[in-house]
Every structure is written in C-alpha cells, then in structure tokens.
Design an enzyme around this catalytic site. Sequence first.
Site, PDB file in Angstrom:
ATOM      1  N   ASP A 139      -0.310  -9.570  13.874  1.00 29.72           N
ATOM      2  CA  ASP A 139      -0.050 -10.849  13.232  1.00 29.72           C
ATOM      3  C   ASP A 139       1.416 -11.006  12.845  1.00 29.72           C
ATOM      4  OD1 ASP A 139      -1.034 -13.294  11.745  1.00 29.72           O
ATOM      5  OD2 ASP A 139      -0.213 -12.153  10.066  1.00 29.72           O
ATOM      6  N   ALA A 140       1.996 -12.164  13.155  1.00 28.27           N
ATOM      7  CA  ALA A 140       3.314 -12.614  12.657  1.00 28.27           C
ATOM      8  C   ALA A 140       4.354 -11.505  12.589  1.00 28.27           C
ATOM      9  CB  ALA A 140       3.138 -13.263  11.282  1.00 28.27           C
ATOM     10  N   GLU A 155       1.867 -11.840  17.924  1.00 29.71           N
ATOM     11  CA  GLU A 155       2.168 -13.191  17.482  1.00 29.71           C
ATOM     12  C   GLU A 155       3.606 -13.155  16.997  1.00 29.71           C
ATOM     13  OE1 GLU A 155       0.854 -16.669  14.311  1.00 29.71           O
ATOM     14  OE2 GLU A 155       0.735 -14.570  13.730  1.00 29.71           O
ATOM     15  N   ASP A 173       3.853 -22.027  22.046  1.00 27.84           N
ATOM     16  CA  ASP A 173       4.530 -23.169  22.664  1.00 27.84           C
ATOM     17  C   ASP A 173       3.585 -23.939  23.581  1.00 27.84           C
ATOM     18  OD1 ASP A 173       6.819 -22.528  21.334  1.00 27.84           O
ATOM     19  OD2 ASP A 173       8.011 -22.030  23.100  1.00 27.84           O
ATOM     20  N   GLN A 231      -4.493 -22.984  14.176  1.00 25.23           N
ATOM     21  CA  GLN A 231      -4.254 -24.367  14.568  1.00 25.23           C
ATOM     22  C   GLN A 231      -5.393 -25.288  14.158  1.00 25.23           C
ATOM     23  OE1 GLN A 231      -1.347 -24.615  15.361  1.00 25.23           O
ATOM     24  NE2 GLN A 231      -0.673 -22.797  16.456  1.00 25.23           N
ATOM     25  N   GLY A 283      -7.761 -24.181  11.433  1.00 22.64           N
ATOM     26  CA  GLY A 283      -7.969 -23.961  10.009  1.00 22.64           C
ATOM     27  C   GLY A 283      -6.832 -24.380   9.114  1.00 22.64           C
ATOM     28  N   ASN A 284      -5.629 -24.448   9.642  1.00 21.44           N
ATOM     29  CA  ASN A 284      -4.498 -24.872   8.813  1.00 21.44           C
ATOM     30  C   ASN A 284      -4.331 -26.382   8.769  1.00 21.44           C
ATOM     31  OD1 ASN A 284      -3.693 -22.422   7.761  1.00 21.44           O
ATOM     32  ND2 ASN A 284      -2.402 -21.923   9.526  1.00 21.44           N
TER      33      ASN A 284
END
Length: 606
Positions: free
Chosen positions: A262-263, A297, A324, A396, A398-399
């Site tokens: 993650d991130a 990610e 993207d 994309q 849930g946020n």
Amino acid sequence: MRRVHSMPFGAEITSDGIRFAVWAPTARDVSLVLDGNNHPLQADADGWHRHVSGQAHVGSRYGYRIDGNLVVPDPASRFQPDDVHGLSLVVDPQSYVWSDTSWKGRPWEETILYEVHVGTATPEGTYAGLMAKLERLRDLGVTAIELMPIGEFPGRRNWGYDGVLPYASDAAYGSPDDLKRLVERAHELGLMMFLDVVYNHFGPSGNYLHAYAKTFFTERHPTPWGAGINVDGEGSRVVRDFFFHNALYWLEEFHFDGLRFDAVHAIVDDGQPHFIEELANRIRQTIPDRHVHLVLENEANQARWLNRDETRQPKLHTAQWADDVHNSWHALLTGENEGYYEDYANRPLQHLGRSLAEGFAYQGDPSPHKDGIVRGEPSGHLPPSAFVAFLQNHDQVGNRAFGERLAHLIPPERLELAQAISLLSPQIPMLFMGEEWAASTPFQFFVDFESEPDLAKAVRDGRRGEFKRFKAFTDPEMSQRIPDPTDRATFEHSRLDWPELERSPHREFLSRTRHLLGIRRREIVPLLKSEYRGSQYKVSPENTLDVSWRFAESMLRLLANFGGAPMTVRLEDGARALWAGPNIDASSTNLQLPPWSGIILKGQSA
C-alpha cells in the site's frame, strides 16, 4: 507439510521453551506479563529484551509491561483474540498440516485479480464464508484473490488500513488456521492468493510502539498519518527487518502467492538501498523456487521498480496498480473533474490512450491537481503486464462520499464498453468484489471505534470535512447526509447481496463478465507470455481511440469511438475480431463504429 517463518521477535517455540523477544530501545524497564505473572527482562545494548520461558505454552496469554505501568501486546503477535488492546496469544504455526505441497503458484501473465474485503464479501464476513465462494469465482474465470489488509485493527469492522499489529490476522475474520484453510482451498482450486499489506503507517488506536520504541518513527519524514516510519535513520535496521520479515511471514507461513504494498510513495527513504528495493530483493532471494508476485501502489509512478531482466522476468517488483488507467476512464465516463480527477479531466481520452499503451499517463509531466509538481517516469519500455488495470477498487469506490459503484454513475452501455476494454487489454485486470455482476450495494468507508468515543467523533467529523471542498457538499445539510463511518449500519450496507446475481440485470452482466474472461484466457494470456515489442496509440479529433500492442507473433488492437457521431475505420486484412460492441459488423473492412462503441482485434504482428 508444516510451515513456519522464523523471526528475531515475537513468541517463538524452541526446544528450551517459548522465546519472547521485543525491541524496546526507549523503555527504561520491560517485563514479560505471562498468564498474569510478571517476569523481568534484561536489555542488551541494542534495545532488545528477551526471555525463554519453560512455563509458557501454546495458548498462553502474554504481553509486555512498559516502565512498570503500561501493559502492551506483542508488536509481532501472531493472534489477538481480544483486539488491539488485549494480550497476545502464543501460537504454534507448525500445528497446521498443509496438503498443498506441490503448489508453486501460477505465472503472472495468467493473473485475473479479484479484490476482496473479507468482512463485507459474504454474509458471514469470515475466512470460512469467503472460502465457500471460491469455486464460484474460479468458474467465473478469476485466477487470484486479493485480500484487503487483515492485520489486527481496532474493533470488529474496518477496511484494514487502520491495522496496528501486522503479524496478527484479525480475529473478527477467524483464527490463523481459518486463514490457512482459505489459502489451501484456493490452491486446491488453482487460485492464487494475494494479500494487501501496509508498511507506510499504523492506525490511530492500539499502536503502542511510541511508548517503548520511539525510534521506530521519525519526524524527518511526516506523512498524512503523522510521523513517518523510520527506514533510514538510527535504529532503522530493526524497523526495516520488522517489515521485511512480515512480508516473508505471509508468503512462507501462510503460503500467499503475492503481496500488494500500500502507498509506497509515503515510505520516504534517503538511504541506499531504498526500502522498496531491499524489500523485493529479500523476498526474491528467500523464495526463489515458486511464483511470488509483488505489486506496488505508487502515486509517484516510478518505473524504476518495475524493470525486467533479459529473460523478461521482474528484477524487483512485478507490477504497479495503474491508477492512471482508472482515473482516465473515470473522468471520461462520468465527466467528474474534482479532486485528483482534475489531472485527467482536461484530456481524458488522451490520458486513457497513453496509459493503456504505456502504463502511466503521467511520465514526468506537471500535475494540475498538485500545483504543477512533476510526477512520474517514462514507462513505455515496460510490458503491459507491469500494470494492474481496473475500473473500480476499494479506494475509488469507498472514498466517494456515498460509496457508489460505477454502475450507479453511468449508463449501462458505457459500462459495458469500458468493461470489455478493461478485461481484454493486455494489462493485468482486476475486479472489485461484486463488480462482475454490477452489484447494487455500495462500498462505504467504515470503522469501529465504539470504545473510544472521542476518536469516533474525530473520524466522523474528519470524513465529512474531507468533502467540504467539493461543490456538492458546500451545503452543510448535504454534508450531513454522508454516511457515518462509525455507524454499524454503514458497514452492513456495504455487504454484498449475493442472491441478486441470479436476478436481471445482474445475471446478464455476470454472463458478459464470464464470456470476456473466457476470451482473455484463450486469446490474451498466450500473447502476454510471448515477447513484447511495443505499442502505439492515436486519438482523433473526433474522439476515436486507436491503440495497438505488438508481440512476437501477433498484434492486439483496440478501436473505440467515444465521440457523438458514427465513425468509419478501414481495417487491415487478416485482423480477427475478439470482441465487438453491439451493432458492429466485425466482418466489414470499412468498420462502422457507432458512438460509444468499440472492437478489439487480433492480427499478425508487423
């Protein structure tokens, strides 16, 4: 077969008893609390506190008393029956006998990912509940299940990114053995198992490392979640090893086939080798004899981590989530232009064409959303399989304020077009649970901080505050309609409704998904296993998109019309249609493309 990953911390079973080890460099005094009794620990010069106990046994409850007062769980706990603030449980990982001894994984090119949140994927919300769905997913054409993070988090419901004990699979979903049974059953069915892991931050409740290992963090690298993880300063060797062992723990002890990190752009490392590089190297060196897939990610779009060797195998990481691709699709399909969609809204089709052809739309280009900051590296040299493409994922969907899925936002014909292109393009496709039948249920943001009302209020207020910059929520009354993430009902509304896939229109959508995945298995996967020779794309003034990918013996070509008027395209001889949208005569050399339609062709490589 029995599997265990040995590590320098946590509770380990030895011939002399249970060895307990915790790194507490900034604590004055540490005692082992074992079945209600205290056992003083001696520290060495490096801040380690160790003890071998002949009294401890499998099933013992234990923790560490810090400076005579605070009792904390083991940061490397294998199981937390009483949540993040409770004592840890001694587990014998070798008590589970595995039968998947011949499983070596599957080649990356065969991957069709299915992202799952265990708690909302089934009525039971458990590993056992998900295990009962695996055969159905296999028959659909899915080849890999990716679990959202399962490290112990506060309460009974959470996305998983608020985890604080990364070695303990959350007790809300079942026991460690339940998780192993899920992995083993997946392998019996030929399915790979992936796990999303979080190495960039800890959640806001239950992280006690600050109390005894302040050097685990650094103020030099602040993150959106507070002080950064110390991967490059004093004491960072232990910090890095804590995460490297965690990755190996899931891959070896639980036999996962891949990890999604993650991130990683939030992991700042000024040293050499970079954390991201050493992480991949440690895994590849430790597990050389089976397929292990490592997915990033990375908002920074750093192609450097995705390079291939002379045999076309990944040198470090296998692939990156292609945000993207998603963001271009979303801006094109919905017309939304706020938040990070600002970077794509001005030329969505050009961004989509470039990202489908080359992986990244931003390859060293200035980001309007980030005030002109340059983002990304050239990626056209990478094969399409270096990118995981999707129309939806947990973030994309849930946020969004109300957790709407794409099927809630756009006309069915647009969704069908995007779905076909997404599943038949040569990037590795990923579905978000329920996407295969256009699930009607939302996926909303939820947490469980019932025992901490102040934190619950902060999260509730913060969630609504996130959307104040969006036009739709400038009205306070509208803002109050945003679901309360701390309310159990928000979690329940996000649970998949499996019976609906037997009803129209979900039944028909599921059938299309199955059909497209069958085409992918027969026609696209063999291409990906051959030599990749590059791509090109063109966007016409009339908004037609033409993308081609060249492989050793064949070429894949996408033609799509996103304009408002029909378009005529002349086809080359010998091209064969793999898929065509409604009302398209795929046999004609002068192809007529109605608005919002497309075709995917396969022909000889030039």
